[in-house]
Design a protein around this motif. Structure first.
Motif, PDB file in Angstrom:
ATOM      1  N   GLY A 143      32.457  -5.177  65.167  1.00 11.69           N
ATOM      2  CA  GLY A 143      32.671  -6.177  66.211  1.00 11.69           C
ATOM      3  C   GLY A 143      34.010  -6.105  66.896  1.00 11.69           C
ATOM      4  N   THR A 144      34.880  -5.167  66.496  1.00  6.82           N
ATOM      5  CA  THR A 144      36.216  -5.086  67.098  1.00  6.82           C
ATOM      6  C   THR A 144      36.262  -4.156  68.308  1.00  6.82           C
ATOM      7  OG1 THR A 144      36.937  -3.218  65.714  1.00  6.82           O
ATOM      8  CG2 THR A 144      37.255  -5.447  64.827  1.00  6.82           C
ATOM      9  N   GLY A 145      35.233  -3.296  68.442  1.00  5.37           N
ATOM     10  CA  GLY A 145      35.277  -2.296  69.495  1.00  5.37           C
ATOM     11  C   GLY A 145      36.112  -1.092  69.129  1.00  5.37           C
ATOM     12  N   ILE A 146      36.658  -1.089  67.904  1.00  8.29           N
ATOM     13  CA  ILE A 146      37.519  -0.003  67.431  1.00  8.29           C
ATOM     14  C   ILE A 146      36.744   0.856  66.446  1.00  8.29           C
ATOM     15  CG2 ILE A 146      39.657   0.569  66.225  1.00  8.29           C
ATOM     16  CD1 ILE A 146      40.782  -2.121  67.153  1.00  8.29           C
ATOM     17  N   SER A 147      36.841   2.163  66.613  1.00  8.45           N
ATOM     18  CA  SER A 147      36.129   3.092  65.733  1.00  8.45           C
ATOM     19  C   SER A 147      36.980   3.436  64.512  1.00  8.45           C
ATOM     20  CB  SER A 147      35.804   4.379  66.502  1.00  8.45           C
ATOM     21  OG  SER A 147      35.410   5.403  65.624  1.00  8.45           O
ATOM     22  N   PHE A 169      41.714  -7.400  66.599  1.00 10.76           N
ATOM     23  CA  PHE A 169      41.722  -6.807  65.254  1.00 10.76           C
ATOM     24  C   PHE A 169      42.620  -7.616  64.324  1.00 10.76           C
ATOM     25  CE2 PHE A 169      42.669  -3.879  61.855  1.00 10.76           C
ATOM     26  CZ  PHE A 169      41.460  -3.212  61.664  1.00 10.76           C
ATOM     27  N   PHE A 170      43.784  -8.018  64.813  1.00 10.15           N
ATOM     28  CA  PHE A 170      44.692  -8.831  63.999  1.00 10.15           C
ATOM     29  C   PHE A 170      44.063 -10.191  63.683  1.00 10.15           C
ATOM     30  CE2 PHE A 170      47.810  -5.661  64.437  1.00 10.15           C
ATOM     31  CZ  PHE A 170      48.929  -5.991  63.695  1.00 10.15           C
ATOM     32  N   GLU A 171      43.381 -10.780  64.663  1.00 14.72           N
ATOM     33  CA  GLU A 171      42.718 -12.066  64.427  1.00 14.72           C
ATOM     34  C   GLU A 171      41.620 -11.920  63.368  1.00 14.72           C
ATOM     35  OE1 GLU A 171      43.604 -15.004  65.845  1.00 14.72           O
ATOM     36  OE2 GLU A 171      45.218 -14.012  66.952  1.00 14.72           O
ATOM     37  N   GLN A 172      40.846 -10.839  63.476  1.00 11.57           N
ATOM     38  CA  GLN A 172      39.771 -10.623  62.504  1.00 11.57           C
ATOM     39  C   GLN A 172      40.338 -10.369  61.113  1.00 11.57           C
ATOM     40  OE1 GLN A 172      36.093  -8.781  63.569  1.00 11.57           O
ATOM     41  NE2 GLN A 172      36.273  -7.211  61.990  1.00 11.57           N
ATOM     42  N   ALA A 173      41.442  -9.650  61.037  1.00  8.58           N
ATOM     43  CA  ALA A 173      42.070  -9.389  59.738  1.00  8.58           C
ATOM     44  C   ALA A 173      42.523 -10.685  59.085  1.00  8.58           C
ATOM     45  CB  ALA A 173      43.254  -8.439  59.914  1.00  8.58           C
ATOM     46  N   SER A 193      35.163  -3.428  53.051  1.00  8.67           N
ATOM     47  CA  SER A 193      34.381  -2.282  53.488  1.00  8.67           C
ATOM     48  C   SER A 193      34.772  -1.876  54.901  1.00  8.67           C
ATOM     49  CB  SER A 193      32.883  -2.601  53.447  1.00  8.67           C
ATOM     50  OG  SER A 193      32.558  -3.560  54.443  1.00  8.67           O
ATOM     51  N   GLU A 194      34.504  -0.621  55.229  1.00  7.60           N
ATOM     52  CA  GLU A 194      34.788  -0.134  56.576  1.00  7.60           C
ATOM     53  C   GLU A 194      34.014  -0.942  57.612  1.00  7.60           C
ATOM     54  OE1 GLU A 194      33.721   4.008  58.332  1.00  7.60           O
ATOM     55  OE2 GLU A 194      35.643   4.236  57.272  1.00  7.60           O
ATOM     56  N   HIS A 195      32.795  -1.344  57.257  1.00  9.18           N
ATOM     57  CA  HIS A 195      31.978  -2.145  58.171  1.00  9.18           C
ATOM     58  C   HIS A 195      32.648  -3.483  58.464  1.00  9.18           C
ATOM     59  CE1 HIS A 195      28.391  -3.812  60.080  1.00  9.18           C
ATOM     60  NE2 HIS A 195      28.547  -4.889  59.321  1.00  9.18           N
ATOM     61  N   LYS A 196      33.140  -4.161  57.424  1.00  4.73           N
ATOM     62  CA  LYS A 196      33.787  -5.466  57.628  1.00  4.73           C
ATOM     63  C   LYS A 196      35.080  -5.330  58.413  1.00  4.73           C
ATOM     64  CE  LYS A 196      32.096  -8.462  53.943  1.00  4.73           C
ATOM     65  NZ  LYS A 196      32.495  -9.338  52.818  1.00  4.73           N
ATOM     66  N   VAL A 197      35.805  -4.260  58.181  1.00  2.00           N
ATOM     67  CA  VAL A 197      37.097  -4.080  58.845  1.00  2.00           C
ATOM     68  C   VAL A 197      36.929  -3.806  60.341  1.00  2.00           C
ATOM     69  CG1 VAL A 197      39.125  -2.571  59.006  1.00  2.00           C
ATOM     70  CG2 VAL A 197      38.302  -3.323  56.767  1.00  2.00           C
ATOM     71  N   PHE A 198      35.947  -2.984  60.702  1.00  2.00           N
ATOM     72  CA  PHE A 198      35.836  -2.538  62.092  1.00  2.00           C
ATOM     73  C   PHE A 198      34.715  -3.189  62.884  1.00  2.00           C
ATOM     74  CE2 PHE A 198      38.110   1.021  60.084  1.00  2.00           C
ATOM     75  CZ  PHE A 198      39.155   1.176  60.975  1.00  2.00           C
ATOM     76  N   PHE A 217      44.744  -3.538  74.807  1.00  2.60           N
ATOM     77  CA  PHE A 217      45.440  -4.572  74.046  1.00  2.60           C
ATOM     78  C   PHE A 217      44.505  -5.641  73.509  1.00  2.60           C
ATOM     79  CE2 PHE A 217      47.515  -8.677  73.617  1.00  2.60           C
ATOM     80  CZ  PHE A 217      48.466  -8.350  72.658  1.00  2.60           C
ATOM     81  N   ASP A 218      43.442  -5.988  74.250  1.00  4.60           N
ATOM     82  CA  ASP A 218      42.562  -7.046  73.760  1.00  4.60           C
ATOM     83  C   ASP A 218      41.896  -6.651  72.444  1.00  4.60           C
ATOM     84  OD1 ASP A 218      40.971  -5.125  74.936  1.00  4.60           O
ATOM     85  OD2 ASP A 218      39.749  -6.546  76.084  1.00  4.60           O
ATOM     86  N   GLN A 219      41.630  -5.353  72.243  1.00  7.73           N
ATOM     87  CA  GLN A 219      41.059  -4.890  70.977  1.00  7.73           C
ATOM     88  C   GLN A 219      42.082  -4.997  69.844  1.00  7.73           C
ATOM     89  OE1 GLN A 219      39.390  -0.965  71.390  1.00  7.73           O
ATOM     90  NE2 GLN A 219      37.869  -1.605  72.903  1.00  7.73           N
ATOM     91  N   ILE A 220      43.326  -4.683  70.150  1.00  7.02           N
ATOM     92  CA  ILE A 220      44.383  -4.774  69.139  1.00  7.02           C
ATOM     93  C   ILE A 220      44.573  -6.222  68.699  1.00  7.02           C
ATOM     94  CG2 ILE A 220      46.887  -4.545  68.799  1.00  7.02           C
ATOM     95  CD1 ILE A 220      46.766  -2.050  70.579  1.00  7.02           C
TER      96      ILE A 220
END
Length: 336
Positions: A33-37, A56-60, A26-31, A50-53
């Motif tokens: 807590g990442t700070g990315i819209s 995001f990879f860690e969360q993925a 889901s869009e909610h799970k993907v984004f 860069f810290d958001q990028i």
């Protein structure tokens, strides 16, 4: 005033997000807590801190359960999506020129990455790191960049050449064979630097994508872009962490020594750290905490070896410090 987080091209975050959504997340799970819209999905040339990028990879990786997510995506990434920086590299005459131009013009794509080619001519060594504090988890993005760079150079030369050695600063104790099959050489983790050790003859390989006229145009364009582009300098905390990390195992990590390495007095260093709302001792403690957790989670190093790498005189000192940081002993943390 706290300095801004360095910005980095986010086109590969965009691609990863779309792939995760296509897999049914889901869009909610993907984004969340990442700070990315989710608006990122529709941006033409996205840039993000860069810290958001990296996060995001860690969360993925956590979402998919894929321990080599970053590496695997880099090993097949389409570098042309990075735009100008790719084309100036691909149009270069040789592998060495490719590396030199990516190094010289990296600010076109990123304020976060630092590349050291001082030993490229003498030893074939390319080193790189991301200018963000150590607590920023970035393992998957570092691995993504490493495999992606070699994949691009192999495409450009139409040769499946291999380095002599590849090293990573972060620890890893799983799937190392996957890395060694791709790179075609020994791969070592928990080392002093992220680095490629190339064979001299491979650096002279001509690029099949070389285009002398296009190359001249692109170099001129890159020079003009860099003149117009404002650069976010890395925070002093990052400089201090790097100086400390280089000296941890030797025990030479006093404020005087680090300040001298950075070309300033201890008083000036203290003032500049205070401007970032921190101190030398806190920076040292934060670095040791981040490294210790990484070693305990992702390596097979013994507690005594970790204690030595962190610059402690004995295991008991490391145990006491780690319990102060986390509430657990190193052994309890690793067993949890």
């Amino acid at each position: 005033m706290v300095q801004p987080t360095p910005m980095h091209g986010a086109v590969f975050v965009q691609t990863l997000a779309k792939d995760l959504l296509a897999q049914g997340f889901s869009e909610h799970k993907v984004f969340n807590g990442t700070g990315i819209s989710p608006e990122l999905l529709n941006q033409e040339k996205p840039f993000l801190p860069f810290d958001q990028i990296a996060a995001f990879f860690e969360q993925a990786s956590d979402l998919t359960g894929d321990d080599v997510l970053g590496f695997a995506r880099g090993a097949k990434r389409e570098m042309r999506r990075t735009g100008l920086i790719c084309y100036v590299g691909m149009s270069s005459p040789t592998v060495k020129d490719f590396i030199r131009n990516v190094t010289r013009y990296r600010r076109v794509f990123s304020d976060a990455v630092e590349i050291d080619i001082d030993r490229l001519d003498s030893d074939g060594v390319l080193r790189w790191y991301f200018a963000v504090p150590t607590h920023v988890r970035r393992r998957h993005y570092v691995e993504f960049g490493a495999s992606g760079l070699l994949f691009a150079m192999r495409q450009a030369t139409n040769r499946d050449f291999c380095p002599r050695l590849v090293t990573f600063h972060h620890a890893r104790n799983s799937n190392i064979d996957v890395f060694e099959r791709f790179f075609g050489c020994p791969v070592k983790f928990g080392q002093t630097a992220n680095a490629y050790h190339f064979k001299p003859e491979d650096l002279d390989l001509p690029l099949m994508t070389a285009d002398n006229e296009l190359y001249k145009v692109l170099v001129d364009l890159c020079d003009r872009v860099l003149q117009d582009k404002s650069r976010n300098l890395p925070p002093i905390v990052v400089e201090v962490e790097r100086a400390i990390a280089d000296r941890l195992s030797s025990g030479e990590v006093g404020q005087e020594t680090v300040a001298r390495t950075l070309g300033m007095s201890a008083r000036t260093l203290s003032r500049r750290l205070a401007e970032q709302n921190t101190t030398f001792f806190k920076t040292l403690e934060d670095l040791r905490t981040a490294l210790a957790i990484n070693y305990l989670k992702d390596s097979d190093l013994s507690l005594a070896e970790i204690s030595y790498l962190l610059g402690y005189s004995g295991l008991s000192s490391f145990n006491d410090a780690f319990k102060r940081w986390t509430g657990n002993t190193p052994g309890q943390y690793r067993a949890a």
